[in-house]
Enzyme design. Structure first.
Site, PDB file in Angstrom:
ATOM      1  N   SER A  46       0.853  -1.188   0.000  1.00 28.33           N
ATOM      2  CA  SER A  46       0.000   0.000   0.000  1.00 28.33           C
ATOM      3  C   SER A  46       0.887   1.236   0.000  1.00 28.33           C
ATOM      4  O   SER A  46       1.919   1.262   0.681  1.00 28.33           O
ATOM      5  CB  SER A  46      -0.907   0.029   1.231  1.00 28.33           C
ATOM      6  OG  SER A  46      -1.586   1.277   1.337  1.00 28.33           O
TER       7      SER A  46
ATOM      8  N   TYR B  66      -2.084  -1.200  10.326  1.00 30.06           N
ATOM      9  CA  TYR B  66      -2.107  -1.450   8.885  1.00 30.06           C
ATOM     10  C   TYR B  66      -0.855  -0.887   8.222  1.00 30.06           C
ATOM     11  O   TYR B  66      -0.169  -1.584   7.456  1.00 30.06           O
ATOM     12  CB  TYR B  66      -3.356  -0.802   8.282  1.00 30.06           C
ATOM     13  CG  TYR B  66      -3.464  -0.920   6.785  1.00 30.06           C
ATOM     14  CD1 TYR B  66      -3.953  -2.076   6.195  1.00 30.06           C
ATOM     15  CD2 TYR B  66      -3.080   0.133   5.948  1.00 30.06           C
ATOM     16  CE1 TYR B  66      -4.054  -2.187   4.811  1.00 30.06           C
ATOM     17  CE2 TYR B  66      -3.181   0.027   4.578  1.00 30.06           C
ATOM     18  CZ  TYR B  66      -3.662  -1.128   4.012  1.00 30.06           C
ATOM     19  OH  TYR B  66      -3.766  -1.236   2.641  1.00 30.06           O
TER      20      TYR B  66
END
Length: 253
Positions: A144, A157
């Site tokens: 990401s 995350y």
């Protein structure tokens, strides 16, 4: 006509999600036989498998909890038993837990790392011996761009995705002498159905996101699938240890 992945076999995790299903369709269309994995998403897995086979591809659906070492080993054994040795690992499965930092517990932290980092380690660990024996392989992780851009309520995350980039670079060093490449594809803001569950005002969110990007449209799962398909092919055989951001120019440099 044969595609660039004809004769190859791929294992794709998180295959029934927005990005995962696009990955599965693209890799199958390029000629690879695929084992698509899911967790308790049988209907979507059956639909995706039927779509691929109807269009002339080869696909099987396998369920597994990737947080469990024995389950991962069993998954890889089942995939290999049915399709043959795995050439391409597309390690896509993950979660997007939003937890404010002041309330984050050790359990929250470990859950984020287990699904977004440890599961990728377990898969690579299980599959690289066969790749090494064949002197060929592709390990492609899905990270990401948030690994490079902090954001509220996503400490677990973001930390796990940053760790995934580090793991991918380490695998490139470890496995390169055996003819195996390891690369990470880092999506930006990709428009998927699941975002409706985490976005209160999609119109406002899109406006804010486009202001961050050079390219003035939302990213799509097919944008990610195109990048992954390139890295999986023989033409990318001299590319390893890299993070390819597919984000419309959100993160520059």
């Amino acid at each position: 006509m044969p595609g660039p992945l004809t004769g190859r076999t791929a294992l794709i995790t998180g295959a029934t999600g927005g990005i995962g299903s696009a990955l599965s369709r693209r890799i199958a269309a390029h000629g690879a036989a695929i084992a698509l994995t899911h967790l308790n998403d049988h209907r979507a897995a059956e639909t995706l498998t039927a779509h691929i086979t109807t269009h002339g591809g080869t696909a099987i659906a396998l369920e597994a909890d990737l947080r469990d070492t024995d389950a991962v080993d069993d998954l890889c054994h089942r995939a290999t038993s049915r399709l043959g040795p795995i050439d391409i690992l597309i390690s896509n499965a993950g979660a997007y837990p939003r937890v404010p930092w002041p309330t984050m517990t050790p359990t929250d932290w470990h859950e984020a790392l287990n699904i977004n980092l440890t599961s990728h380690y377990l898969l690579a660990r299980a599959l690289t011996p066969t790749m090494t024996a064949r002197n060929h392989g592709r390990v492609i992780t899905i990270g990401s761009v948030l690994a490079s851009a902090g954001r509220h309520e996503l400490a677990g995350y973001i930390s796990s995705k940053a760790g995934l980039e580090g793991l991918t670079r380490a695998l490139a060093r470890e496995l390169g002498p055996s003819g195996i490449t390891a690369n990470c594809v880092a999506p930006g803001s990709i428009q998927v159905p699941a975002e409706k569950a985490v976005v209160d005002d999609p119109v406002a969110m899109t406006s804010r996101q486009l202001a961050r990007q050079c390219i003035q449209r939302r990213g799509t799962p097919d944008d990610i699938a195109a990048a992954v398909a390139f890295l999986a092919a023989d033409d990318a055989g001299f590319i390893t240890g890299q993070t390819l951001r597919v984000d419309g120019g959100w993160i520059l440099g």
